[in-house]
Write an enzyme that holds these catalytic residues in place. Structure first.
Site, mmCIF file in Angstrom:
data_model
loop_
_atom_site.group_PDB
_atom_site.id
_atom_site.type_symbol
_atom_site.label_atom_id
_atom_site.label_comp_id
_atom_site.label_asym_id
_atom_site.label_seq_id
_atom_site.Cartn_x
_atom_site.Cartn_y
_atom_site.Cartn_z
ATOM 1 C CG ASP A 29 35.367 27.327 41.352
ATOM 2 O OD1 ASP A 29 35.795 28.449 41.029
ATOM 3 O OD2 ASP A 29 36.011 26.526 42.076
ATOM 4 C CG ASN A 84 38.729 37.444 42.841
ATOM 5 O OD1 ASN A 84 38.044 38.313 43.380
ATOM 6 N ND2 ASN A 84 38.565 36.159 43.090
ATOM 7 C CB VAL A 93 43.133 30.676 37.289
ATOM 8 C CG1 VAL A 93 43.316 30.224 35.848
ATOM 9 C CG2 VAL A 93 43.065 29.468 38.230
ATOM 10 C CG HIS A 97 38.302 33.480 36.375
ATOM 11 N ND1 HIS A 97 39.669 33.658 36.236
ATOM 12 C CD2 HIS A 97 38.081 33.415 37.713
ATOM 13 C CE1 HIS A 97 40.234 33.695 37.431
ATOM 14 N NE2 HIS A 97 39.289 33.554 38.344
#
Ligand code: AMP
Length: 111
Positions: A29, A84, A93, A97
């Site tokens: 990240d 999330n 985004v 993920h």
């Protein structure tokens, strides 16, 4: 709609990739929230868990397996996996993920 993660998959922008196979990619990240903060993503453009269909079940399992592999690679025993789903849950985004977070104490609930 193409996302920043699609550009990473297509190698249009750089990323610190720590794992790659035919179905998935894992990279660090850019704004790490823990000493280890890696994102595991499918190559297939799926926005989030809510956008998955029954045919994606195996892929979702594979993403968790990759997260476990990367955790081992990073020498982690204790870690958190988070995805999330939706803006209200902190998703920024819209390419599925799984966050792998580790290397520090992680409180619960996350707040
Ligand atoms: P989320 O808020 O759950 O959608 O997580 C998106 C994550 O992507 C955030 O933790 C960002 O720091 C991370 N991120 C955004 N752009 C990049 C990038 N170019 N390379 C690596 N991580 C990124």
């Amino acid at each position: 709609m193409s996302t920043i993660f699609q550009k990473i998959i297509d190698k249009e922008i750089p990323a610190d990739i720590v794992y790659e196979d035919e179905e998935a990619l894992a990279f660090r990240d850019i704004q790490p929230q823990a000493p280890t903060h890696v994102l595991v993503i499918p190559r297939k453009p799926i926005a989030n868990v809510a956008a998955m269909d029954a045919g994606d079940k195996e892929l979702l399992g594979h993403l968790l397996w990759v997260a476990g592999e990367v955790a081992r690679q990073e020498g982690l025993e204790d870690y958190r996996l988070v995805t999330n789903n939706g803006e209200g849950a902190g998703q920024s985004v819209f390419h599925l993920h799984v966050h792998l977070l580790g290397g520090r104490a992680l409180g619960w609930p996350p707040g």
